[in-house]
Enzyme design. Structure first.
Site, PDB file in Angstrom:
ATOM      1  N   GLY A  25       0.594  -6.395  -7.274  1.00 31.27           N
ATOM      2  CA  GLY A  25       0.218  -5.260  -6.433  1.00 31.27           C
ATOM      3  C   GLY A  25       0.663  -3.930  -6.997  1.00 31.27           C
ATOM      4  N   ASP A 133      -0.540   3.396   0.675  1.00 29.10           N
ATOM      5  CA  ASP A 133      -0.743   4.531  -0.226  1.00 29.10           C
ATOM      6  C   ASP A 133      -2.089   5.222  -0.060  1.00 29.10           C
ATOM      7  OD1 ASP A 133       1.669   3.607  -0.997  1.00 29.10           O
ATOM      8  OD2 ASP A 133       1.205   3.304  -3.106  1.00 29.10           O
ATOM      9  N   TYR A 177       4.358   1.050   5.820  1.00 28.50           N
ATOM     10  CA  TYR A 177       4.761  -0.320   5.492  1.00 28.50           C
ATOM     11  C   TYR A 177       6.262  -0.470   5.250  1.00 28.50           C
ATOM     12  CZ  TYR A 177       4.019   1.791   0.891  1.00 28.50           C
ATOM     13  OH  TYR A 177       4.025   2.643  -0.182  1.00 28.50           O
TER      14      TYR A 177
HETATM   15  C1  GDL Z   1       4.102   1.031  -3.342  1.00 30.10           C
HETATM   16  C2  GDL Z   1       2.816   0.302  -3.462  1.00 30.10           C
HETATM   17  C3  GDL Z   1       2.817  -0.672  -4.621  1.00 30.10           C
HETATM   18  C4  GDL Z   1       3.666  -0.184  -5.785  1.00 30.10           C
HETATM   19  C5  GDL Z   1       5.074  -0.003  -5.268  1.00 30.10           C
HETATM   20  C6  GDL Z   1       6.105   0.403  -6.310  1.00 30.10           C
HETATM   21  C7  GDL Z   1       3.347  -1.172  -1.553  1.00 30.10           C
HETATM   22  C8  GDL Z   1       2.869  -1.802  -0.293  1.00 30.10           C
HETATM   23  N1  GDL Z   1       2.483  -0.374  -2.203  1.00 30.10           N
HETATM   24  O1  GDL Z   1       4.286   1.770  -2.433  1.00 30.10           O
HETATM   25  O2  GDL Z   1       1.475  -0.828  -5.013  1.00 30.10           O
HETATM   26  O3  GDL Z   1       3.652  -1.093  -6.838  1.00 30.10           O
HETATM   27  O4  GDL Z   1       5.063   0.989  -4.286  1.00 30.10           O
HETATM   28  O5  GDL Z   1       5.786   1.600  -6.932  1.00 30.10           O
HETATM   29  O6  GDL Z   1       4.461  -1.371  -1.941  1.00 30.10           O
END
Ligand code: GDL
Length: 691
Positions: A25, A133, A177
């Site tokens: 992710g 995001d 989140y």
């Molecule tokens: C985030 C992003 C994720 C990213 C991480 C670290 C989530 C839900 N979304 O906010 O895509 O890799 O920070 O930079 O974590």
């Protein structure tokens, strides 16, 4: 904590299997299909069960989420989904439509369903909608159709979930989140409450913990969010994610998440380093943690009555287990013609004439280059140097401590510096530690598995250079070289401009982007900002007097306008008065007086009309020395919002020049400017901001 309203949903979740595994992710280059397949194999071997497909920069996952997959792409996804099945891994397909979807347009909803229908045809049975995001502001059409952003997201998620036949696994990632994103708090977040109440109970919710990258995740924090969400969350853990900093990599163990969390969660998915190979430790130690949680539960029963049971998960032990297994991977060659271990060469002689008579140098010729094999100590050192986001590993900490000590205890007396015996001995030990890094680098760069090496290469080069500079500096202090980490040269080589433009920007900033884990390790204190109430009066006065007496001898300074507010002669505005609390009690305050003229009259000081016209509100803020900047700034920021909502067009404050802490805080906020005021007491600065 009282039983959450969603107890039923929680116990339902407890009956489902615990989701454990990896979420791809992160931002940046997605992993290859081969890497993902290898990941499934590993997950199966280590007892993990899930893979969430969510590569942020994959075109069709986020940016072009509407586009269907081409035939070629379909083939690849079908192969991937069936590979996951083969290894018993649940493949969850995630899509992120939030960048530009119009929630209220039925065509958009239909497009989303069509895309997911296509993936369902590929054999995928589990899905996820991600709204992380993205801009929290809705477009005018959506504002008309939905009472809030949460309603819009929940509406579409429920509809898609039903359309797909209510899959057994369906995950939703909220825009808020983590606790840090919730306004004002998790338990008071209208957004989260709507999600918790309206999202169908079969849908699980992703949560990253107190922060985006959470240092620790406590049981209490999960209980709090579960009661709002009315279900146990699935943790999307960014502890090993490195997509936010080019120079960092995380090879430390899964840590600071007690295994007591496991029964309170629906699952844990780690979103690890962008580079596939270095994630061996992140995933292996997560697997050990999950197993320890499961075993720990049973053992508690068996060991009932016995004295203190051993903690069921030890990050240090889990790390050693992981590194021991990883070492084997380094030794296995992944390229034809690579130099494998000597014994396997012996087993199978090569076919060519050349190979039959390998080159043996004569006695007066160059000896053949021989690569020493990598050791477990090397990997432990590597992990220590690239440990965790909020913590360096033990050896890295020792090296920093030693360098600090050597710097502060050196006597730069003359050209032939004569340091003490202790200094020399510690300098020698420091040199030995630097040498170990160089040797580790050499052995790593000779390891047969080149793919792992290439993923690590930039990082290990960088740390080797950093350590080399420190080593040369200590040598200089000891009188064995130039006394500068980077010898000054009028015609420097390219590599002396470390960090490029970004590095240059960071070095020019007074306080941002140059935080050191060594000198300012993260604080874990929990602060609470709440409205001031009459009972706080004594505490506020105590802080006021304590800080004032530390700054200037009592009785000798003329009063500031705000003193009457703090001595209790005038009351602050009930809507615009806050206190800051930590575990010990009230440790700061921020109070506003809507009409500063009142204070001027009380103190009998003429204040310029122009000041009162532009900045009618007087504010007073103070924190005890133990309070860190961030909560203090938050409190002042919150006060400014309240003052603004009360209709004031500007605020000003007076600060003694000796009060460096408050001066620094107001300056860091970025909105306050010094203002000219007549009759200001000596050494007092007035600062104001328009609202
Ligand atoms: C985030 C992003 C994720 C990213 C991480 C670290 C989530 C839900 N979304 O906010 O895509 O890799 O920070 O930079 O974590």
């Amino acid at each position: 904590m009282s039983a959450p309203a969603g107890t039923e949903a929680l116990s339902q979740a407890a009956n489902k299997r615990f989701i454990s595994g990896v979420v791809e992710g992160f931002y940046g280059r997605p992993w290859t299909m081969e890497q993902r397949t290898e990941l499934f194999q590993r997950e199966q071997k280590w007892g993990l069960n899930t893979y969430l497909y969510a590569p942020k920069d994959d075109y069709k996952h986020r940016m072009y989420w509407r586009d269907l997959y081409t035939e070629e792409e379909a083939e690849q996804l079908i192969a991937l989904i069936s590979a996951a099945k083969r290894y018993g891994i649940e493949f969850i397909y995630a899509i992120s439509p939030g960048l530009d979807i119009t929630f209220s347009n039925p065509r958009e909803v239909a497009t989303l369903k069509k895309k997911l229908d296509q993936v369902k045809e590929f054999g995928c049975c589990s899905f996820s909608l991600l709204f992380d995001d993205i801009e929290a502001e809705m477009c005018p059409a959506d504002k008309q159709a939905f009472s809030s952003f949460a309603h819009a997201q929940v509406d579409i998620t429920n509809e898609v979930y039903r359309h797909l036949g209510e899959p057994a696994t369906f995950l939703f990632c909220p825009t808020d989140y983590c606790a840090a994103f919730c306004t004002p708090t998790v338990s008071q977040s209208t957004y989260l409450h709507t999600v918790g109440e309206k999202l169908l109970p079969g849908i699980d919710i992703l949560w990253t913990g107190p922060k985006v990258v959470s240092n620790k995740i406590s049981v209490e924090s999960i209980e709090e969010v579960s009661s709002v969400l009315k279900r146990a969350p699935v943790i999307w853990d960014n502890i090993h994610a490195n997509d936010y900093d080019l120079q960092r990599l995380f090879l430390g163990p899964y840590k600071d998440r007690p295994t007591e969390l496991i029964p309170k969660l629906s699952g844990v998915l780690t979103n690890p380093n962008c580079e596939y190979h270095p994630n061996f430790v992140a995933i292996h130690t997560l697997a050990t943690w999950c197993k320890a949680g499961a075993e720990g539960g049973q053992r508690d029963v068996e060991m009932a009555g016995e004295q203190e049971p051993e903690p069921c998960y030890s990050p240090q032990k889990a790390l050693t287990l992981a590194l021991t297994d990883w070492l084997e991977d380094f030794q296995s060659t992944d390229q034809p013609g690579a130099h494998v271990k000597k014994d396997s060469l012996d087993e199978e002689p090569m076919q060519t004439d050349m190979a039959e008579s390998p080159y043996v140098p004569g006695t007066d010729e160059n000896p053949l280059y021989t690569a020493e094999p990598l050791t477990l100590d090397d990997l432990t050192l590597l992990s220590d140097l690239f440990y965790l986001p909020y913590e360096h590993g033990p050896t890295a900490r020792t090296m920093l401590q030693e360098l600090d000590w050597l710097k502060n205890h050196s006597v730069v007396a003359s050209a032939d510096t004569d340091q003490t015996a202790e200094w020399r001995s510690r300098a020698q030990q420091f040199d030995g530690m630097c040498e170990a890094v160089v040797q580790m680098f050499n052995r790593l760069s000779n390891a047969p598995n080149r793919s792992i090496l290439y993923d690590l290469y930039n990082y290990i080069c960088d740390i080797k250079t950093g350590v080399g500079l420190a080593r040369a500096y200590v040598k200089g202090l000891g009188g064995h070289g130039p006394l500068s980490a980077q010898p000054v040269n009028n015609d420097p080589e390219a590599w002396t401009f470390r960090g490029g433009l970004s590095g240059e920007f960071q070095r020019m900033l007074p306080s941002h982007g140059n935080r050191d884990l060594f000198t300012s390790p993260p604080v874990t204190e929990v602060y609470c900002i709440r409205p001031f109430c009459p009972d706080d009066k004594l505490q506020v006065q105590r802080i006021f007097r304590e800080v004032k007496s530390a700054e200037v001898p009592l009785g000798v300074q003329p009063p500031l306008l705000c003193d009457c507010l703090l001595e209790g002669e005038i009351l602050p505005s009930p809507d615009c008065a806050l206190v800051l609390e930590d575990e010990t009690g009230v440790c700061g305050y921020a109070l506003a007086l809507p009409n500063a003229k009142q204070a001027a009259a009380k103190v009998q000081r003429a204040v310029n009309d122009s000041v009162l016209e532009n900045f009618p509100t007087l504010i007073a803020a103070q924190v005890l020395p133990r309070v860190t900047d961030s909560p203090a700034k938050r409190m002042i920021g919150q006060l400014l919002s309240s003052v603004k909502s009360s209709g004031s067009k500007g605020v000003f404050c007076e600060v003694r020049q000796s009060d460096q802490k408050m001066l620094g805080l107001y300056t860091q906020l970025g909105c306050f400017r010094p203002i000219t005021m007549d009759n200001l007491p000596q050494d007092v600065i007035a600062m104001g901001t328009s609202l």
